[in-house]
Design a protein around this motif. Structure first.
Motif, PDB file in Angstrom:
ATOM      1  N   THR A 144      82.934 -11.083 -89.699  1.00 15.68           N
ATOM      2  CA  THR A 144      82.170 -10.474 -90.784  1.00 15.68           C
ATOM      3  C   THR A 144      81.402  -9.262 -90.275  1.00 15.68           C
ATOM      4  OG1 THR A 144      81.941 -12.643 -91.852  1.00 15.68           O
ATOM      5  CG2 THR A 144      80.464 -10.917 -92.613  1.00 15.68           C
ATOM      6  N   GLY A 145      81.255  -9.169 -88.967  1.00 14.37           N
ATOM      7  CA  GLY A 145      80.496  -8.072 -88.378  1.00 14.37           C
ATOM      8  C   GLY A 145      79.053  -8.421 -88.094  1.00 14.37           C
ATOM      9  N   ASN A 146      78.731  -9.693 -88.123  1.00 16.31           N
ATOM     10  CA  ASN A 146      77.352 -10.126 -87.885  1.00 16.31           C
ATOM     11  C   ASN A 146      77.038 -10.401 -86.425  1.00 16.31           C
ATOM     12  OD1 ASN A 146      77.206 -10.002 -90.629  1.00 16.31           O
ATOM     13  ND2 ASN A 146      76.737 -12.160 -90.960  1.00 16.31           N
ATOM     14  N   ARG A 147      78.063 -10.590 -85.603  1.00 15.55           N
ATOM     15  CA  ARG A 147      77.875 -10.833 -84.176  1.00 15.55           C
ATOM     16  C   ARG A 147      78.861  -9.969 -83.414  1.00 15.55           C
ATOM     17  NH1 ARG A 147      75.418 -15.870 -82.769  1.00 15.55           N
ATOM     18  NH2 ARG A 147      75.477 -15.022 -80.654  1.00 15.55           N
ATOM     19  N   SER A 148      78.444  -9.438 -82.302  1.00 16.04           N
ATOM     20  CA  SER A 148      79.358  -8.726 -81.418  1.00 16.04           C
ATOM     21  C   SER A 148      79.847  -9.681 -80.342  1.00 16.04           C
ATOM     22  CB  SER A 148      78.669  -7.519 -80.795  1.00 16.04           C
ATOM     23  OG  SER A 148      77.535  -7.915 -80.054  1.00 16.04           O
ATOM     24  N   THR A 149      80.902  -9.292 -79.644  1.00 13.16           N
ATOM     25  CA  THR A 149      81.496 -10.148 -78.628  1.00 13.16           C
ATOM     26  C   THR A 149      81.614  -9.379 -77.324  1.00 13.16           C
ATOM     27  OG1 THR A 149      83.727  -9.491 -79.238  1.00 13.16           O
ATOM     28  CG2 THR A 149      82.849 -11.440 -80.320  1.00 13.16           C
ATOM     29  N   ALA A 150      81.479 -10.081 -76.237  1.00 15.81           N
ATOM     30  CA  ALA A 150      81.570  -9.459 -74.918  1.00 15.81           C
ATOM     31  C   ALA A 150      82.949  -8.844 -74.735  1.00 15.81           C
ATOM     32  CB  ALA A 150      81.293 -10.494 -73.841  1.00 15.81           C
ATOM     33  N   GLY A 151      82.977  -7.594 -74.293  1.00 15.85           N
ATOM     34  CA  GLY A 151      84.243  -6.910 -74.039  1.00 15.85           C
ATOM     35  C   GLY A 151      84.698  -6.007 -75.161  1.00 15.85           C
ATOM     36  N   SER A 152      84.214  -6.245 -76.366  1.00 18.20           N
ATOM     37  CA  SER A 152      84.607  -5.381 -77.477  1.00 18.20           C
ATOM     38  C   SER A 152      83.714  -4.142 -77.500  1.00 18.20           C
ATOM     39  CB  SER A 152      84.517  -6.121 -78.817  1.00 18.20           C
ATOM     40  OG  SER A 152      83.173  -6.388 -79.141  1.00 18.20           O
ATOM     41  N   ARG A 153      84.265  -3.041 -78.031  1.00 16.84           N
ATOM     42  CA  ARG A 153      83.493  -1.807 -78.184  1.00 16.84           C
ATOM     43  C   ARG A 153      83.710  -1.304 -79.606  1.00 16.84           C
ATOM     44  NH1 ARG A 153      84.756   2.356 -73.428  1.00 16.84           N
ATOM     45  NH2 ARG A 153      83.325   3.594 -74.716  1.00 16.84           N
ATOM     46  N   GLU A 198      81.291 -19.246 -85.167  1.00 18.63           N
ATOM     47  CA  GLU A 198      81.287 -18.031 -84.356  1.00 18.63           C
ATOM     48  C   GLU A 198      82.278 -17.009 -84.899  1.00 18.63           C
ATOM     49  OE1 GLU A 198      82.081 -19.133 -80.374  1.00 18.63           O
ATOM     50  OE2 GLU A 198      80.085 -19.958 -80.004  1.00 18.63           O
ATOM     51  N   ALA A 199      83.499 -17.474 -85.208  1.00 18.04           N
ATOM     52  CA  ALA A 199      84.520 -16.578 -85.732  1.00 18.04           C
ATOM     53  C   ALA A 199      84.069 -15.971 -87.061  1.00 18.04           C
ATOM     54  CB  ALA A 199      85.839 -17.320 -85.907  1.00 18.04           C
ATOM     55  N   LEU A 200      83.454 -16.783 -87.901  1.00 19.08           N
ATOM     56  CA  LEU A 200      82.962 -16.294 -89.189  1.00 19.08           C
ATOM     57  C   LEU A 200      81.977 -15.148 -88.989  1.00 19.08           C
ATOM     58  CD1 LEU A 200      82.721 -16.559 -92.281  1.00 19.08           C
ATOM     59  CD2 LEU A 200      80.985 -18.320 -91.898  1.00 19.08           C
ATOM     60  N   GLU A 201      81.067 -15.306 -88.050  1.00 19.75           N
ATOM     61  CA  GLU A 201      80.074 -14.266 -87.786  1.00 19.75           C
ATOM     62  C   GLU A 201      80.708 -13.023 -87.171  1.00 19.75           C
ATOM     63  OE1 GLU A 201      76.561 -14.311 -88.346  1.00 19.75           O
ATOM     64  OE2 GLU A 201      77.198 -15.927 -89.681  1.00 19.75           O
ATOM     65  N   VAL A 202      81.610 -13.216 -86.213  1.00 15.46           N
ATOM     66  CA  VAL A 202      82.253 -12.081 -85.537  1.00 15.46           C
ATOM     67  C   VAL A 202      83.104 -11.276 -86.507  1.00 15.46           C
ATOM     68  CG1 VAL A 202      84.004 -11.459 -83.816  1.00 15.46           C
ATOM     69  CG2 VAL A 202      82.232 -13.134 -83.252  1.00 15.46           C
ATOM     70  N   THR A 247      77.526  -3.343 -89.908  1.00 14.63           N
ATOM     71  CA  THR A 247      76.308  -3.714 -90.630  1.00 14.63           C
ATOM     72  C   THR A 247      76.465  -5.143 -91.144  1.00 14.63           C
ATOM     73  OG1 THR A 247      76.007  -1.427 -91.331  1.00 14.63           O
ATOM     74  CG2 THR A 247      74.743  -3.116 -92.501  1.00 14.63           C
ATOM     75  N   PRO A 248      75.634  -6.068 -90.710  1.00 22.66           N
ATOM     76  CA  PRO A 248      75.809  -7.477 -91.080  1.00 22.66           C
ATOM     77  C   PRO A 248      75.690  -7.723 -92.585  1.00 22.66           C
ATOM     78  CG  PRO A 248      74.333  -7.266 -89.206  1.00 22.66           C
ATOM     79  CD  PRO A 248      74.529  -5.885 -89.750  1.00 22.66           C
ATOM     80  N   LEU A 249      76.268  -8.827 -92.997  1.00 27.61           N
ATOM     81  CA  LEU A 249      76.173  -9.308 -94.374  1.00 27.61           C
ATOM     82  C   LEU A 249      75.476 -10.661 -94.381  1.00 27.61           C
ATOM     83  CD1 LEU A 249      79.709  -8.432 -95.805  1.00 27.61           C
ATOM     84  CD2 LEU A 249      77.525  -7.611 -96.701  1.00 27.61           C
ATOM     85  N   PRO A 250      74.667 -10.950 -95.382  1.00 26.72           N
ATOM     86  CA  PRO A 250      73.967 -12.237 -95.431  1.00 26.72           C
ATOM     87  C   PRO A 250      74.888 -13.381 -95.845  1.00 26.72           C
ATOM     88  CG  PRO A 250      73.461 -10.952 -97.379  1.00 26.72           C
ATOM     89  CD  PRO A 250      74.271 -10.051 -96.490  1.00 26.72           C
ATOM     90  N   SER A 251      74.697 -14.520 -95.218  1.00 32.27           N
ATOM     91  CA  SER A 251      75.334 -15.789 -95.609  1.00 32.27           C
ATOM     92  C   SER A 251      76.831 -15.649 -95.869  1.00 32.27           C
ATOM     93  CB  SER A 251      74.642 -16.344 -96.862  1.00 32.27           C
ATOM     94  OG  SER A 251      73.252 -16.468 -96.662  1.00 32.27           O
ATOM     95  N   PRO A 252      77.610 -15.243 -94.867  1.00 28.57           N
ATOM     96  CA  PRO A 252      79.050 -15.094 -95.090  1.00 28.57           C
ATOM     97  C   PRO A 252      79.744 -16.442 -95.256  1.00 28.57           C
ATOM     98  CG  PRO A 252      78.558 -14.804 -92.778  1.00 28.57           C
ATOM     99  CD  PRO A 252      77.230 -14.922 -93.480  1.00 28.57           C
ATOM    100  N   TYR A 253      80.892 -16.413 -95.900  1.00 23.10           N
ATOM    101  CA  TYR A 253      81.697 -17.618 -96.076  1.00 23.10           C
ATOM    102  C   TYR A 253      83.173 -17.238 -96.020  1.00 23.10           C
ATOM    103  CZ  TYR A 253      81.442 -15.697-100.847  1.00 23.10           C
ATOM    104  OH  TYR A 253      81.457 -14.853-101.931  1.00 23.10           O
TER     105      TYR A 253
END
Length: 496
Positions: A74-83, A68-72, A39-45
């Motif tokens: 934090t759970g805000n973006r998924s990445t190809a290959g991960s499940r 990109e790493a910050l978003e991944v 579940t994404p979080l707003p404005s991560p840092y």
């Protein structure tokens, strides 16, 4: 704004040199987990990052610093290959069967191929899962900083542990005893499988899945057990021995875990799930670090026996595969032999004893008794003892004791034992086994208070000290001093 983040963005295709994802645990089948997105979080840092761990994982520095790493992480973006998935397990909590539990706020993103082999990447605080029960699936900044620093501190001390790659924060509110802010800690381990995973499939009579899980662990982490006449008994024995070494390491360094439930015990013999942990200040064998532990089940001096109790639970869970109760009990017996031997070896190193003599166990026991009767600061005593010589006046060590006569008697006993020890080798051995810096509660609390004001310098300073705790670090002696009076009022509980 928050509602707009309810669904993660489309998967990133991280090309070279970004991480390459897989998920070997997912191959066990859907009976072992639920696939879901964080579940994404707003404005991560960023709050803190371990560049040392990132390099060990084969990650490029610039990737861990990227948006990109910050978003991944934090759970805000998924990445190809991960499940992404949350695993199901059960367990005994405070000695009572709790039934089904599971990853209530942790989500396994997948695993990375690293120079040290596959490493699972898990984010904790990533939102509600089917196993959250009544929880919100979130972690707060306070607890996330504690776990981040403790994981890297234990690694720096040479104690088997899960690791922590980073902490990210968000101003999203989370209710605990009071309103706090959300955070996510990224944890790494070869595997996050716990004793409770085996208990879950055994107690629910899913013995085919129990065998699948055991075979997965043996083939991936204990391949020598496959050659044994009874591989599952061999697995139980191997886990017992790893756990014995882990308990010896905890006791020698003065570490209290605080919540040694079977679902918090790693099948790989790693320290896992840092909640109400504490490194001892004044040495008190009966110290209870968890404010929630009203009965003192997980007091410092009870940890070795609790570990054996938990291993017994694991043995019961594996019994459908071992099929012989006596063989299971025999596999557990190794713990009773390995733990005292491992603890004695660690304490000899702390005392600087480069050889073994018949009276060493008595010397070790008399040391513990002296420290307990005088409530001596555990870490400072051992570090000052590195400068002890039979010819010196021992003032810096003696000053720690109010009972000077008892100390003098012990110092004479210790000096006589050192007569056969090479003093140069002794000093080097002691400095490598008695840290100058540990993560005391008050140090963590000061870093957390500053971080709540968006000042993360304390987190970063502590990280650098704790990753090399045996070094002197000139200019940072205040981090190795006695705890302030207010430190005794810090309460840590299962929500910490």
């Amino acid at each position: 704004m928050i509602a707009a983040l309810d669904t993660p963005s489309a998967p990133l295709d991280l090309a070279e040199p970004g991480p390459k994802w897989g998920n070997s645990f997912a191959r066990l089948g859907p009976g072992f987990y639920t696939e879901l997105q964080p579940t994404p979080l707003p404005s991560p840092y960023w709050v803190g990052r371990s560049q040392a761990l990132a390099r060990e994982l084969g990650l490029e520095d610039h990737w861990l610093e990227s948006a990109e790493a910050l978003e991944v992480l934090t759970g805000n973006r998924s990445t190809a290959g991960s499940r992404p998935l949350a695993s199901v397990y059960s367990g005994h909590q405070f000695g009572v069967w709790a039934g089904q539990l599971g990853d209530g706020r942790a989500i396994l993103l997948g695993d990375l191929q690293t120079p040290a082999g596959p490493q699972e990447i898990q984010i904790k605080g990533a939102g509600r899962t089917p196993y959250s029960r009544m929880g919100d699936g979130r972690a707060v900044l306070r607890s996330s900083i504690r776990e981040f620093l403790a994981s890297e501190a234990m690694h720096g001390l040479g104690i088997p542990t899960t690791r922590a790659l980073c902490v990210t924060g968000s101003d999203a509110p989370v209710r605990r005893e009071e309103i706090e802010t959300a955070a996510v800690v990224t944890r790494t381990s070869p595997s996050f499988i716990r004793f409770g995973h085996f208990e879950h499939f055994s107690y629910s009579n899913q013995h085919d899945r129990l065998k699948t899980l055991a075979d997965y662990v043996i083939d991936g982490f204990y391949p020598a057990c496959r050659e044994a006449k009874q591989p599952y008994a061999a697995l139980l024995e191997a886990v017992s021995e790893r756990t014995a070494h882990l308990m010896a390491a905890w006791q020698a360094i003065g570490f209290c875990h605080g919540v040694m439930n079977t679902d918090n015990m790693s099948i790989l013999g790693l320290t896992i799930d840092y909640g109400p942990f504490q490194f001892l200040d004044a040495f008190d064998p009966g110290h209870i670090c968890n404010h929630s532990d009203t009965q003192g089940r997980y007091a410092y001096n009870k940890q070795p026996n609790i570990a054996y109790w938990n291993l017994f639970c694991l043995g019961q869970a594996l019994l459908p595969l071992i099929e012989d109760q006596e063989q299971a009990l025999a596999a557990l017996e190794s713990y009773k032999t390995v733990f005292p031997q491992a603890l004695e070896a660690r304490m000899r190193d702390k005392l600087g004893l480069t050889d073994t003599q018949a009276g060493d166990r008595e010397l070790i026991e008399s040391t513990f008794k002296l420290l307990a009767s005088n409530k001596v600061d555990y870490t400072i005593f051992w570090r000052r003892l590195c400068g002890f010589t039979p010819q010196s006046g021992h003032e810096s060590v003696r000053d720690l004791f109010f009972d000077r006569e008892s100390f003098n008697a012990w110092a004479l006993q210790y000096s006589e034992r050192l007569a056969s020890v090479d003093q140069g080798l002794r000093a080097d051995l002691m400095l490598k086994n008695n840290p100058k810096f540990v993560l005391r509660n008050h140090l963590g609390e000061e870093a957390i208070r500053a971080a709540k004001l968006k000042d993360f310098s304390g987190v970063n300073t502590l990280l650098s000290l704790l990753q090399a705790p045996f070094d002197e670090h000139p200019g940072h002696d205040s981090f190795a001093g006695f705890p302030p009076d207010w430190a005794s009022s810090i309460e840590i509980s299962c929500s910490s």
